[in-house]
Scaffold this motif. Structure first.
Motif, short mmCIF file in Angstrom:
data_model
loop_
_atom_site.label_atom_id
_atom_site.label_comp_id
_atom_site.label_asym_id
_atom_site.label_seq_id
_atom_site.Cartn_x
_atom_site.Cartn_y
_atom_site.Cartn_z
N GLN A 176 0.82 -1.21 0.00
CA GLN A 176 0.00 0.00 0.00
C GLN A 176 0.86 1.26 0.00
O GLN A 176 1.95 1.28 0.55
CB GLN A 176 -0.89 0.00 1.24
CG GLN A 176 -1.88 -1.16 1.29
CD GLN A 176 -2.55 -1.26 2.64
OE1 GLN A 176 -1.97 -1.74 3.59
NE2 GLN A 176 -3.78 -0.78 2.72
N LEU A 178 0.98 4.93 1.49
CA LEU A 178 0.38 5.64 2.62
C LEU A 178 1.36 6.67 3.14
O LEU A 178 2.47 6.81 2.64
CB LEU A 178 0.00 4.63 3.72
CG LEU A 178 1.05 3.57 4.11
CD1 LEU A 178 2.08 4.15 5.08
CD2 LEU A 178 0.39 2.36 4.73
N THR A 258 -4.10 6.87 4.81
CA THR A 258 -4.19 5.97 3.67
C THR A 258 -5.12 6.56 2.61
O THR A 258 -5.90 7.48 2.88
CB THR A 258 -4.72 4.59 4.08
OG1 THR A 258 -6.02 4.76 4.69
CG2 THR A 258 -3.79 3.94 5.09
#
Length: 291
Positions: A176, A178, A258
């Motif tokens: 991810q 972030l 996020t």
């Protein structure tokens, strides 16, 4: 120590607790009797029930301890109402991973852990929160939370099942993008370690200290597939350390932002958040534990 102990037993913990509940109850009563102690045993029926049982009963007696009989999730639920109080939590580790018990050196075997409960010392440890959700062992975002979510859906628990789920997830999981404390971070996973391990002696933060007033934040960066074997070896041999793929920092507070609401885990329990902001805080010297 003679007195009354309140046991909160989760029959769904681990791989076989439900199949040997009567044996566990008999063993608790037998060992308690040897130490001139009274054991009051209550059973959980669903997620969150342990917290309700402790909240309802903790003020009714002068308990020597409230004892979690189960895994890290059961400990989490049992300990939540005890944070900031003088009532200690005891641990009889019957879960799949038993991360907090292993870090504290509490025996995994039932009889030995019961003897330790009635003869051990009481210490005070830190606890922490993730968006005001208490955790005592580890919490995190990324691959570990994703695996925790998949593992929670398995009919069969235990290390073998966890390894199988992790292996399958490893090949499809995408890291991810972030922000960690305002800095853009491409992370395979981020772990907030109060204790040093997830469970099953998987040490994500070997230097973590339950009494130092800080969390060890372990960021694992995206890495080549071939590095996975080395990472797993380091994890299970307590050799994780800073490298080009692993970053450690120690902090009392952290913020993650996020792009979409993430899946997180706290003490192994997966949870889908409905916010894109995560705030993690340490609560120094906030929980008494029998070790």
């Amino acid at each position: 120590m003679p007195g009354s102990y309140l046991f909160i037993l989760n029959p769904n913990s681990g791989t076989s607790t439900g199949k040997r509940t009567n044996y566990i109850v008999d063993k608790i009563q037998a060992i308690a009797g040897k130490y001139d102690c009274e054991a009051v045993i209550l059973f959980t029926k669903e997620r969150g029930h342990a917290t309700a049982l402790v909240s309802e009963n903790v003020g009714l007696r002068d308990w020597k301890a409230v004892v979690a009989v189960g895994g890290d999730g059961t400990i989490n639920e049992t300990a939540q109402p005890l944070v900031g109080t003088d009532t200690p939590v005891g641990i009889i580790p019957l879960g799949s991973g038993n991360g907090l018990a292993r870090h504290l050196g509490i025996p995994i075997a039932l009889e030995r852990s019961l003897i330790r409960l009635f003869t051990g010392d009481t210490i005070t440890i830190d606890s922490a929160t993730l968006n005001d959700i208490p955790f005592f062992c580890t919490a995190g975002i990324g691959f570990d939370a994703y695996v925790g979510h998949l593992f929670s859906k398995q009919k069969v628990r235990g290390l073998a099942s966890y390894v199988n789920v992790s292996f399958r997830a490893y090949w499809t999981y995408k890291p991810q993008v972030l922000k960690l404390n305002g800095l853009n971070t491409n992370a395979f996973s981020i772990s907030f370690a109060n204790a040093g391990q997830f469970g099953n002696n998987a040490w994500v933060a070997p230097e973590a200290n339950l009494q130092d007033g800080k969390l060890d934040i372990c960021t694992i960066k995206p890495f080549p597939k071939w590095y996975g074997t080395s990472l797993a070896y380091q994890l299970f041999t307590k050799q994780m350390k800073a490298s080009r793929f692993i970053d450690y920092q120690s902090a009392e507070f952290a913020v993650i932002d996020t792009e979409t609401p993430p899946m997180i885990h706290y003490d192994g329990e997966p949870l889908q958040l409905n916010t894109t902001r995560i705030e993690v805080k340490i609560k120094p010297q906030s929980l008494r534990v029998i070790v």
